[in-house]
Write an enzyme that holds these catalytic residues in place. Structure first.
Site, mmCIF file in Angstrom:
data_model
loop_
_atom_site.group_PDB
_atom_site.id
_atom_site.type_symbol
_atom_site.label_atom_id
_atom_site.label_comp_id
_atom_site.label_asym_id
_atom_site.label_seq_id
_atom_site.Cartn_x
_atom_site.Cartn_y
_atom_site.Cartn_z
ATOM 1 N N HIS A 1 -11.905 -3.706 -15.720
ATOM 2 C CA HIS A 1 -12.326 -4.055 -17.081
ATOM 3 C C HIS A 1 -11.081 -4.259 -17.926
ATOM 4 C CE1 HIS A 1 -16.513 -3.281 -16.311
ATOM 5 N NE2 HIS A 1 -16.122 -2.213 -15.632
ATOM 6 N N TYR B 1 -10.375 -7.934 -26.259
ATOM 7 C CA TYR B 1 -10.094 -8.454 -24.924
ATOM 8 C C TYR B 1 -8.766 -9.196 -24.811
ATOM 9 C CZ TYR B 1 -15.028 -7.383 -24.387
ATOM 10 O OH TYR B 1 -16.237 -6.737 -24.358
#
EC number: 4.2.1.10
Length: 151
Positions: free
Chosen positions: A102, A24
């Site tokens: 996302h 991430y």
């Protein structure tokens, strides 16, 4: 008063920057919110950024977007992407243009992450651009709504 886009982040996104940074990245939720505010202001828009680890809260936020006259929604449903018909239904019910975002490429990850219920209620879905996906989502919403960048 500027028109508003809701930026909604789901479970575990409060841990951005520390949770699996190899997946991430190192940017935090505060970085995401700052990027969204800067991008929106370039179009003369405001953002209302909210995060919750609870599905019902996210549904309430979506309902709030309609109640307050928001012109768009950017949503990263986190893990609820793959499980929540209720979030899909809420997005469909409010009839506000939405973009699913996302940070990672969900299609390049585990098979259980490769299906999205919420994307079907959005006019666009972005994944794999890191936090820049939020900037792209706001720019895409502005374009869909016929709003051009301010000089």
């Amino acid at each position: 008063m500027p028109k508003t886009i809701y930026v909604l982040n789901g479970p575990n996104l409060n841990l951005l920057g520390t949770r699996e940074p190899d997946v991430y990245g190192h940017a935090t939720l505060a970085d995401v919110e700052r990027l969204c505010a800067e991008t929106a202001s370039g179009y003369g828009l405001a953002v209302d950024c909210r995060q919750s680890n609870h599905e019902g809260d996210l549904i309430d936020f979506i309902h709030d977007a309609r109640a307050t006259g928001a012109i768009g929604i950017v949503i990263n449903p986190g893990g609820y992407t793959h499980t929540s018909i209720a979030l899909h239904d809420a997005l469909a019910a409010v009839q506000i243009p939405a973009v699913e975002v996302h940070v990672s490429n969900i299609h390049a990850r585990e098979s259980f992450r490769q299906h999205s219920f919420t994307a079907k209620a959005a006019f666009a879905s972005l994944c794999g651009f890191g936090i820049d996906g939020y900037r792209l989502a706001i720019s895409g919403l502005a374009a869909k709504l016929g709003i051009t960048a301010k000089a």
